[in-house]
Design a protein around this motif. Structure first.
Motif, PDB file in Angstrom:
ATOM      1  N   PHE A   1      68.075  19.501  29.375  1.00 10.12           N
ATOM      2  CA  PHE A   1      68.568  18.689  30.481  1.00 10.12           C
ATOM      3  C   PHE A   1      69.908  18.052  30.126  1.00 10.12           C
ATOM      4  CE2 PHE A   1      68.966  14.337  32.157  1.00 10.12           C
ATOM      5  CZ  PHE A   1      69.082  14.606  33.510  1.00 10.12           C
ATOM      6  N   TRP A   2      69.989  17.411  28.955  1.00  9.76           N
ATOM      7  CA  TRP A   2      71.231  16.736  28.576  1.00  9.76           C
ATOM      8  C   TRP A   2      72.360  17.737  28.355  1.00  9.76           C
ATOM      9  CZ3 TRP A   2      71.757  11.994  29.790  1.00  9.76           C
ATOM     10  CH2 TRP A   2      70.675  11.112  29.760  1.00  9.76           C
ATOM     11  N   LYS A   3      72.039  18.892  27.806  1.00 13.21           N
ATOM     12  CA  LYS A   3      73.068  19.926  27.633  1.00 13.21           C
ATOM     13  C   LYS A   3      73.598  20.379  28.989  1.00 13.21           C
ATOM     14  CE  LYS A   3      71.112  21.721  23.310  1.00 13.21           C
ATOM     15  NZ  LYS A   3      70.403  22.861  22.670  1.00 13.21           N
TER      16      LYS A   3
ATOM     17  N   GLU B   1      76.844  11.872  23.758  1.00 15.30           N
ATOM     18  CA  GLU B   1      76.010  12.697  24.612  1.00 15.30           C
ATOM     19  C   GLU B   1      74.654  13.027  23.991  1.00 15.30           C
ATOM     20  OE1 GLU B   1      79.816  14.967  26.633  1.00 15.30           O
ATOM     21  OE2 GLU B   1      78.309  16.097  25.546  1.00 15.30           O
ATOM     22  N   GLU B   2      74.437  12.620  22.732  1.00 16.30           N
ATOM     23  CA  GLU B   2      73.156  12.915  22.126  1.00 16.30           C
ATOM     24  C   GLU B   2      72.041  12.240  22.906  1.00 16.30           C
ATOM     25  OE1 GLU B   2      75.740  11.833  20.557  1.00 16.30           O
ATOM     26  OE2 GLU B   2      76.295  13.382  19.120  1.00 16.30           O
ATOM     27  N   GLN B   3      70.930  12.933  23.013  1.00 13.61           N
ATOM     28  CA  GLN B   3      69.799  12.449  23.806  1.00 13.61           C
ATOM     29  C   GLN B   3      69.389  11.038  23.409  1.00 13.61           C
ATOM     30  OE1 GLN B   3      66.346  14.918  23.353  1.00 13.61           O
ATOM     31  NE2 GLN B   3      64.954  13.297  23.966  1.00 13.61           N
ATOM     32  N   GLY B   4      69.331  10.770  22.101  1.00 20.02           N
ATOM     33  CA  GLY B   4      68.829   9.482  21.654  1.00 20.02           C
ATOM     34  C   GLY B   4      69.800   8.333  21.812  1.00 20.02           C
ATOM     35  N   ALA B   5      71.076   8.611  22.123  1.00 20.04           N
ATOM     36  CA  ALA B   5      72.073   7.547  22.185  1.00 20.04           C
ATOM     37  C   ALA B   5      72.070   6.819  23.521  1.00 20.04           C
ATOM     38  CB  ALA B   5      73.461   8.120  21.908  1.00 20.04           C
ATOM     39  N   ILE B   6      71.645   7.473  24.572  1.00 20.20           N
ATOM     40  CA  ILE B   6      71.660   6.875  25.903  1.00 20.20           C
ATOM     41  C   ILE B   6      70.321   6.197  26.155  1.00 20.20           C
ATOM     42  CG2 ILE B   6      71.839   7.352  28.375  1.00 20.20           C
ATOM     43  CD1 ILE B   6      73.674   9.685  27.683  1.00 20.20           C
ATOM     44  N   PRO B   7      70.327   4.911  26.509  1.00 19.43           N
ATOM     45  CA  PRO B   7      69.053   4.200  26.702  1.00 19.43           C
ATOM     46  C   PRO B   7      68.251   4.764  27.868  1.00 19.43           C
ATOM     47  CG  PRO B   7      70.898   2.868  27.462  1.00 19.43           C
ATOM     48  CD  PRO B   7      71.494   4.052  26.759  1.00 19.43           C
ATOM     49  N   GLU B   8      66.965   4.500  27.847  1.00 22.55           N
ATOM     50  CA  GLU B   8      66.085   5.017  28.890  1.00 22.55           C
ATOM     51  C   GLU B   8      66.044   4.128  30.123  1.00 22.55           C
ATOM     52  OE1 GLU B   8      62.217   6.066  27.613  1.00 22.55           O
ATOM     53  OE2 GLU B   8      62.904   7.398  26.007  1.00 22.55           O
TER      54      GLU B   8
END
Length: 200
Positions: free
Chosen positions: A94-96, A112-119
């Motif tokens: 999804f993020w890609k 853009e790494e998945q873990g860097a953007i808060p939920e």
């Protein structure tokens, strides 16, 4: 996909790492000054553009400052305008896909790494350079750039030349320096709408 969908504001997922808290506070003040009817009309007239992602959650691609401001003001429900459906994808893909389609800002400040953007919107960090860009627009009268992620480009420019220490300790001098940097970089041909020359 043009149909508006009513969703719980707290359930929206961000696609940025941070916002300018100063800008969020100004939006909160603006919201508080409205009547109940005006607030209802405001919400209805400003749907959040969003991508439907994993677990059928909506990921907003604009309006992060407003979303956080409304959340802090106790707003429960908002409208989203779906622009794409990537819900069939897993989290990593999804993020890609979001990056490939231009829905993620390539700014170094928005990894853009998945873990860097808060939920959740309430977990967005503070980027004082985004607030500085907001101050520039208000004091200098620069027309809002409609190109994708323009405010990130401005903030990234200022981040390279103005230290966080200067930003905190010398706000007036910093604003003057920021005006000149932005004027030379983004406003080489001043238009009638732009007052950069008056502010320089």
């Amino acid at each position: 996909m043009h149909e508006l969908i009513k969703v719980m504001l707290a359930e929206l997922r961000p696609t940025q790492c941070a916002v300018g808290y100063e800008e969020v506070e100004l939006k909160r003040q603006s919201w508080s000054s409205r009547t109940a009817e005006q607030k209802s009309d405001y919400i209805a007239s400003r749907p959040f553009p969003a991508v439907l992602g994993p677990c059928k959650r909506y990921f907003i691609i604009d309006g992060h400052h407003l979303g956080l401001a409304l959340l802090k003001e106790g707003v429960d429900w908002v409208w989203v305008r779906p622009v794409a459906d990537f819900s069939r994808l897993g989290e990593d893909d999804f993020w890609k896909h979001m990056a490939q389609k231009g829905f993620l800002c390539p700014s170094p400040a928005n990894a853009e790494e998945q873990g860097a953007i808060p939920e959740h919107l309430e977990a967005l960090g503070d980027d004082p350079y985004r607030s500085l860009v907001g101050r520039l627009r208000r004091t200098c009268g620069c027309p809002k750039d409609g190109s994708p992620f323009a405010e990130f480009r401005w903030a990234d420019l200022l981040r390279r030349y103005i230290s966080p220490e200067s930003l905190r300790a010398h706000p007036d001098a910093t604003l003057a320096s920021a005006r000149e940097l932005v004027r030379r970089t983004f406003c080489p041909h001043l238009s009638a709408q732009c007052r950069c020359a008056d502010c320089a």
